[in-house]
Design an enzyme around this catalytic site. Sequence first.
Site, PDB file in Angstrom:
ATOM      1  N   HIS A   1       0.835  -1.206   0.000  1.00  8.04           N
ATOM      2  CA  HIS A   1       0.000   0.000   0.000  1.00  8.04           C
ATOM      3  C   HIS A   1       0.868   1.254   0.000  1.00  8.04           C
ATOM      4  CE1 HIS A   1      -4.059  -1.729   0.323  1.00  8.04           C
ATOM      5  NE2 HIS A   1      -3.489  -2.699   1.012  1.00  8.04           N
TER       6      HIS A   1
ATOM      7  N   GLY B   1      -4.217 -12.287  -4.274  1.00  4.53           N
ATOM      8  CA  GLY B   1      -3.167 -11.341  -3.907  1.00  4.53           C
ATOM      9  C   GLY B   1      -1.903 -11.502  -4.718  1.00  4.53           C
ATOM     10  N   LEU B   2      -1.981 -12.258  -5.818  1.00  4.45           N
ATOM     11  CA  LEU B   2      -0.791 -12.524  -6.634  1.00  4.45           C
ATOM     12  C   LEU B   2      -0.874 -11.803  -7.979  1.00  4.45           C
ATOM     13  CD1 LEU B   2      -0.447 -16.323  -5.779  1.00  4.45           C
ATOM     14  CD2 LEU B   2       0.595 -14.343  -4.639  1.00  4.45           C
ATOM     15  N   SER B   3      -1.885 -10.981  -8.112  1.00  2.59           N
ATOM     16  CA  SER B   3      -2.026 -10.083  -9.251  1.00  2.59           C
ATOM     17  C   SER B   3      -2.301 -10.774 -10.582  1.00  2.59           C
ATOM     18  CB  SER B   3      -0.799  -9.182  -9.363  1.00  2.59           C
ATOM     19  OG  SER B   3      -1.197  -8.054 -10.074  1.00  2.59           O
TER      20      SER B   3
ATOM     21  N   SER C   1      -4.741  -9.892 -12.328  1.00  6.13           N
ATOM     22  CA  SER C   1      -5.191  -8.824 -13.240  1.00  6.13           C
ATOM     23  C   SER C   1      -4.000  -8.244 -14.004  1.00  6.13           C
ATOM     24  CB  SER C   1      -5.955  -7.736 -12.485  1.00  6.13           C
ATOM     25  OG  SER C   1      -5.183  -7.178 -11.449  1.00  6.13           O
TER      26      SER C   1
ATOM     27  N   ASP D   1       1.852  -3.735  -9.406  1.00  6.01           N
ATOM     28  CA  ASP D   1       1.638  -5.033 -10.036  1.00  6.01           C
ATOM     29  C   ASP D   1       2.134  -5.062 -11.482  1.00  6.01           C
ATOM     30  OD1 ASP D   1       0.340  -5.411  -7.663  1.00  6.01           O
ATOM     31  OD2 ASP D   1      -1.679  -5.342  -8.509  1.00  6.01           O
TER      32      ASP D   1
HETATM   33  P1  ADP Z   1      -5.795 -10.213  -8.387  1.00  9.92           P
HETATM   34  O1  ADP Z   1      -5.247  -9.966  -7.024  1.00  9.92           O
HETATM   35  O2  ADP Z   1      -5.751 -11.657  -8.743  1.00  9.92           O
HETATM   36  O3  ADP Z   1      -5.180  -9.328  -9.402  1.00  9.92           O
HETATM   37  P2  ADP Z   1      -8.083  -8.653  -9.087  1.00  9.92           P
HETATM   38  O4  ADP Z   1      -9.439  -8.515  -8.483  1.00  9.92           O
HETATM   39  O5  ADP Z   1      -7.249  -7.446  -9.208  1.00  9.92           O
HETATM   40  O6  ADP Z   1      -7.356  -9.822  -8.311  1.00  9.92           O
HETATM   41  O7  ADP Z   1      -8.240  -9.220 -10.562  1.00  9.92           O
HETATM   42  C1  ADP Z   1      -8.966 -10.373 -10.835  1.00  9.92           C
HETATM   43  C2  ADP Z   1      -9.819 -10.146 -12.061  1.00  9.92           C
HETATM   44  O8  ADP Z   1      -8.973 -10.070 -13.235  1.00  9.92           O
HETATM   45  C3  ADP Z   1     -10.757 -11.305 -12.348  1.00  9.92           C
HETATM   46  O9  ADP Z   1     -11.969 -11.146 -11.650  1.00  9.92           O
HETATM   47  C4  ADP Z   1     -10.938 -11.189 -13.852  1.00  9.92           C
HETATM   48  O10 ADP Z   1     -11.887 -10.200 -14.177  1.00  9.92           O
HETATM   49  C5  ADP Z   1      -9.586 -10.707 -14.332  1.00  9.92           C
HETATM   50  N1  ADP Z   1      -8.711 -11.838 -14.720  1.00  9.92           N
HETATM   51  C6  ADP Z   1      -7.495 -12.132 -14.223  1.00  9.92           C
HETATM   52  N2  ADP Z   1      -6.976 -13.233 -14.820  1.00  9.92           N
HETATM   53  C7  ADP Z   1      -7.888 -13.659 -15.712  1.00  9.92           C
HETATM   54  C8  ADP Z   1      -7.955 -14.761 -16.630  1.00  9.92           C
HETATM   55  N3  ADP Z   1      -6.978 -15.669 -16.715  1.00  9.92           N
HETATM   56  N4  ADP Z   1      -9.078 -14.882 -17.396  1.00  9.92           N
HETATM   57  C9  ADP Z   1     -10.083 -13.993 -17.286  1.00  9.92           C
HETATM   58  N5  ADP Z   1     -10.068 -12.940 -16.452  1.00  9.92           N
HETATM   59  C10 ADP Z   1      -9.007 -12.760 -15.660  1.00  9.92           C
HETATM   60 MG    MG Z   2      -5.208  -7.210  -9.310  1.00  8.77          MG
END
Ligand code: ADP
Ligand code: MG
Length: 409
Positions: free
Chosen positions: A49, A139-141, A143, A192
């Site tokens: 953060h 929490g491993l990103s 997105s 990230d």
């Molecule tokens: P994280 O900590 O895993 O980044 P986020 O909430 O930031 O969690 O992101 C997760 C979102 O990213 C999922 O709900 C989806 O919308 C998108 N996403 C990530 N990876 C994929 C994937 N392999 N296929 C489809 N959507 C994905």
């Molecule tokens: Mg994310």
Amino acid sequence: MTSPDWLESWSTEEGAHRVEMLFAEVFDDGDAPDGVWSAPGRVNLIGEHTDYNAGLCLPTALPHRTYVALRRRDDDVVRLVSAQAPGQEWTTRLADVAPGAVSGWGSYVAGVAWALAQAGHAVPGFDAVVDSCVPFGAGLSSSAALECAVAVALDEVAGLGLAADDAGRAELAAACVRAENEIAGAPTGGLDQAASLRCSEGHALLLDCRPGLSPLESATPVPFDLEAADLTLLVVDTRAEHQLVDGQYAERRATCEKAAELLGLSALREIPARSLPGALDALAPHDPDGVLRRRVQHVVTEIERTAEFADLVRAGRLDDVGPLMLASHASLQLDYEVSARELDLVVEAATRAGALGARMTGGGFGGSAIALVRKDDVDAVVATVQAAFDDAGLRAPGFRLAPPSAPAA
Ligand code: ADP
Ligand code: MG
């Protein structure tokens, strides 16, 4: 008790094979994709953060990656399929992508094309399939792994050449941040995306998130040789789902911005640790419940811990970073209030079983914790954490190994 659930990463060959097979099945016109690209998830060693406070962070790239098979089109249509979103094929025209105009998982992908176009690059439409061993919301990103895999894919098919050097990768990372903030609507900082695009194998990356820095100033690779130190970085997935878009993250960010504004600063980074007491005094009249005090205290001390951690790593003193990890966790738990019962349990159990240090990683409210463990102690730490979850009546956690791995390519 059942044996521990180890969540292995895929080899590059396996990841590529999966998306190529899926591509052939979904887009069954016989034309192969132009290529396969992939990008890693990340763990943050310390500096949580702090990115949106123009502070310091110290991530490494995971061996777990998101794979994309992509083929450029002659029009501006985008068609997307993900193995992680079955039945949710996602389609748009690039001309229709704008803040607030699209939603769903494809917004992370289309957002990257939009952001590159906003930066003046000519980006074509494309067909793409996605598959990943980076879990959502752990929490491993995942997105950023998705955005960055798409970014390097589009970089190549559009002939931009940005992925060839770190300055270009910083530009790609900026586009991915805009995609996530403005199109997907998640107000995350830049940690990230920088980690996924700019980390390197065997290294952690010291990120300085002050705006306006040159690429050379904003990211410094720090050799992080766990092998030589006989250490392992263990990631424990608590399987308690976090949800960054549910407002907690945005609320923390807004509180930090308010505190900075009250102090006449552009970001909390501008408070050196020695000036923290004065800053807290100045905030007191605006802070009847002490929330601003706790948030600012976390951010300022966490930035200092991150600098100290990086110095220890540079000096080859990996054995000495544990107390900083524990202090970081306590600060996130008590002052920033973003931990969760499951995360605290991992830290407590891992430490009890001999981990040098442990802390939550990522935004918090669930997700994963990391532990720095002597190789000989890994089995004991895993068993102790597993038993602690079992005793507490919690779902069994998942375990990953996190040797510092390669960036998006
Ligand atoms: P994280 O900590 O895993 O980044 P986020 O909430 O930031 O969690 O992101 C997760 C979102 O990213 C999922 O709900 C989806 O919308 C998108 N996403 C990530 N990876 C994929 C994937 N392999 N296929 C489809 N959507 C994905
Ligand atoms: Mg994310």
